[in-house]
Design an enzyme around this catalytic site. Structure first.
Site, mmCIF file in Angstrom:
data_model
loop_
_atom_site.group_PDB
_atom_site.id
_atom_site.type_symbol
_atom_site.label_atom_id
_atom_site.label_comp_id
_atom_site.label_asym_id
_atom_site.label_seq_id
_atom_site.Cartn_x
_atom_site.Cartn_y
_atom_site.Cartn_z
ATOM 1 N N MET A 26 -12.290 20.512 16.010
ATOM 2 C CA MET A 26 -11.850 20.779 17.378
ATOM 3 C C MET A 26 -11.784 22.290 17.616
ATOM 4 O O MET A 26 -11.136 22.744 18.573
ATOM 5 C CB MET A 26 -10.497 20.123 17.644
ATOM 6 C CG MET A 26 -10.585 18.599 17.542
ATOM 7 S SD MET A 26 -9.305 17.740 18.463
ATOM 8 C CE MET A 26 -7.852 18.349 17.666
ATOM 9 N N ASN A 28 -10.990 26.426 16.908
ATOM 10 C CA ASN A 28 -9.887 27.277 16.407
ATOM 11 C C ASN A 28 -9.939 27.289 14.881
ATOM 12 O O ASN A 28 -8.945 27.017 14.208
ATOM 13 C CB ASN A 28 -8.536 26.795 16.935
ATOM 14 C CG ASN A 28 -7.434 27.812 16.667
ATOM 15 O OD1 ASN A 28 -7.703 29.013 16.566
ATOM 16 N ND2 ASN A 28 -6.213 27.357 16.528
ATOM 17 N N HIS A 30 -10.350 27.969 10.892
ATOM 18 C CA HIS A 30 -9.707 28.832 9.893
ATOM 19 C C HIS A 30 -10.434 28.643 8.563
ATOM 20 O O HIS A 30 -11.448 27.923 8.483
ATOM 21 C CB HIS A 30 -8.216 28.528 9.792
ATOM 22 C CG HIS A 30 -7.909 27.062 9.643
ATOM 23 N ND1 HIS A 30 -8.245 26.343 8.521
ATOM 24 C CD2 HIS A 30 -7.317 26.169 10.485
ATOM 25 C CE1 HIS A 30 -7.865 25.097 8.657
ATOM 26 N NE2 HIS A 30 -7.314 24.952 9.853
ATOM 27 N N HIS A 33 -11.548 25.178 7.436
ATOM 28 C CA HIS A 33 -12.807 24.688 8.009
ATOM 29 C C HIS A 33 -14.004 25.352 7.329
ATOM 30 O O HIS A 33 -15.001 24.689 7.027
ATOM 31 C CB HIS A 33 -12.874 24.993 9.514
ATOM 32 C CG HIS A 33 -11.843 24.302 10.341
ATOM 33 N ND1 HIS A 33 -10.762 24.961 10.888
ATOM 34 C CD2 HIS A 33 -11.720 23.006 10.719
ATOM 35 C CE1 HIS A 33 -10.034 24.100 11.589
ATOM 36 N NE2 HIS A 33 -10.579 22.911 11.493
ATOM 37 N N GLY A 144 -11.149 17.226 5.930
ATOM 38 C CA GLY A 144 -10.104 17.785 5.087
ATOM 39 C C GLY A 144 -9.041 16.755 4.769
ATOM 40 O O GLY A 144 -8.730 15.882 5.589
ATOM 41 N N ASP A 147 -5.429 16.078 6.903
ATOM 42 C CA ASP A 147 -5.265 14.909 7.785
ATOM 43 C C ASP A 147 -5.569 13.663 6.950
ATOM 44 O O ASP A 147 -6.600 13.007 7.132
ATOM 45 C CB ASP A 147 -6.194 15.040 8.988
ATOM 46 C CG ASP A 147 -5.800 16.206 9.869
ATOM 47 O OD1 ASP A 147 -4.686 16.196 10.410
ATOM 48 O OD2 ASP A 147 -6.589 17.166 9.977
ATOM 49 N N LEU A 181 -3.234 25.376 5.589
ATOM 50 C CA LEU A 181 -3.841 25.997 6.768
ATOM 51 C C LEU A 181 -4.034 24.942 7.853
ATOM 52 O O LEU A 181 -4.440 23.818 7.580
ATOM 53 C CB LEU A 181 -5.183 26.633 6.404
ATOM 54 C CG LEU A 181 -5.153 27.774 5.386
ATOM 55 C CD1 LEU A 181 -6.498 28.509 5.371
ATOM 56 C CD2 LEU A 181 -4.027 28.769 5.661
ATOM 57 N N SER A 182 -3.718 25.329 9.075
ATOM 58 C CA SER A 182 -3.811 24.414 10.219
ATOM 59 C C SER A 182 -3.998 25.236 11.480
ATOM 60 O O SER A 182 -3.426 26.328 11.608
ATOM 61 C CB SER A 182 -2.510 23.609 10.337
ATOM 62 O OG SER A 182 -2.418 23.013 11.619
HETATM 63 O O1 PAF Z 1 -9.661 16.624 12.505
HETATM 64 C C1 PAF Z 1 -10.061 16.980 13.645
HETATM 65 O O2 PAF Z 1 -10.243 18.161 13.934
HETATM 66 C C2 PAF Z 1 -10.338 15.926 14.699
HETATM 67 O O3 PAF Z 1 -9.444 14.863 14.602
HETATM 68 C C3 PAF Z 1 -11.787 15.409 14.665
HETATM 69 C C4 PAF Z 1 -12.116 14.678 13.370
HETATM 70 C C5 PAF Z 1 -12.758 16.567 14.866
HETATM 71 C C6 PAF Z 1 -12.017 14.411 15.810
HETATM 72 O O4 PAF Z 1 -11.797 14.998 17.052
#
Ligand code: PAF
Length: 275
Positions: A26, A28, A30, A33, A144, A147, A181-182
């Protein structure tokens, strides 16, 4: 890196590619990612990332409107991590009409932990990830472990719906003081940022207290939640669960401890696999 805002453009670019690794995000972005993108390069010839803030996975009182949009910085990070194609559709491209068909997770997975606090959240995730899988058609997709429940739900979705994609879970990237990290860490004030590592520390203490063969964790969970509350947090849950489906464990199950708690106006989640 090629940036595609339309499904047609992305599909045309990927048509000749034999093996695609996909990392949906989504934005933003860091270092967590970036680490996913680098790991993705080990799985395929071409790495595709997406940036799309998915309205359908946010509740009415959640942070969809204030979720940080940092597109230029995200592009720089993706380029540096070796991403070949970025899919960055607007809402009209991904949801040209109000979505009427949804992918619904199993109730047992959807209504616990995150799902109990955020009703409808996982249906939004499974639906958008299904759409993205159908558009990108990756052989492998990386998510990751921060989540953890999302990863579990998506693994089960892909398996039950026979999606021809391998789901890979990647380790949590942490700051030196242990904070996972988030994208939401950016909401913390300086004082809250100093307090925030307590979430991971509390999980480490709880994990260390778990004994082999133990199956009732209620006292440990309550003590951990109390620790957080005593330091100004509002815990939604602290739970020891079995890794496979995040339901109550039986003796011998592989375990994970998970927590979600609000610090000021910011809700943080974290987890730790035990053993
Ligand atoms: O983990 C995320 O950033 C979101 O839940 C995802 C998997 C991109 C779905 O919108």
């Amino acid at each position: 890196m090629q940036i595609h805002t339309t499904i047609a453009s992305l599909r045309a670019a990927l048509a000749p590619v034999a093996r695609v690794a996909f990392v949906p995000t989504m934005g933003n972005l860091h270092e967590g990612h970036a680490s996913l993108m680098r790991q993705a390069r080990g799985h395929a010839d071409v790495v595709v990332a997406s940036v799309f803030v998915n309205r359908t996975q946010f509740g009415p009182n959640e942070d969809f409107d204030r979720y940080p949009r940092t597109f230029a910085a995200d592009c720089a990070r993706l380029e540096a991590a070796g991403v070949a194609h970025l899919f960055a559709p607007d809402e009209a491209e991904l949801y040209p009409q109000p979505q009427q068909y949804f992918v619904t997770p199993a109730a047992a997975h959807d209504t616990i932990l995150e799902g109990a606090t955020r009703p409808g959240h996982f249906r939004g995730v499974t639906t958008v990830v299904s759409k993205l899988f159908n558009i990108v058609q990756p052989q492998v997709a990386l998510f990751g472990k921060k989540d953890y429940q999302q990863l579990m739900v998506l693994r089960n979705m892909a398996a039950e719906l026979n999606m021809p994609v391998e789901i890979v879970g990647c380790e949590i990237v942490r700051a030196e003081d242990g904070l996972a990290l988030s994208s939401r860490n950016g909401y913390l004030t300086a004082a809250e940022r100093a307090e925030a590592p307590r979430l991971a520390a509390t999980l480490r203490t709880l994990a260390a207290a778990v004994r082999p063969g133990q199956s009732d964790f209620s006292a440990l969970e309550a003590a951990a939640a109390q620790t957080l509350a005593a330091h100004g947090w509002q815990p939604d849950y602290v739970a020891v669960r079995r890794r496979a489906d995040l339901l109550a464990p039986a003796p011998g199950d592989a375990l994970v401890v998970l927590a979600a708690a609000r610090l000021g106006s910011t809700r943080l989640i974290d987890n730790l696999e035990i053993g």
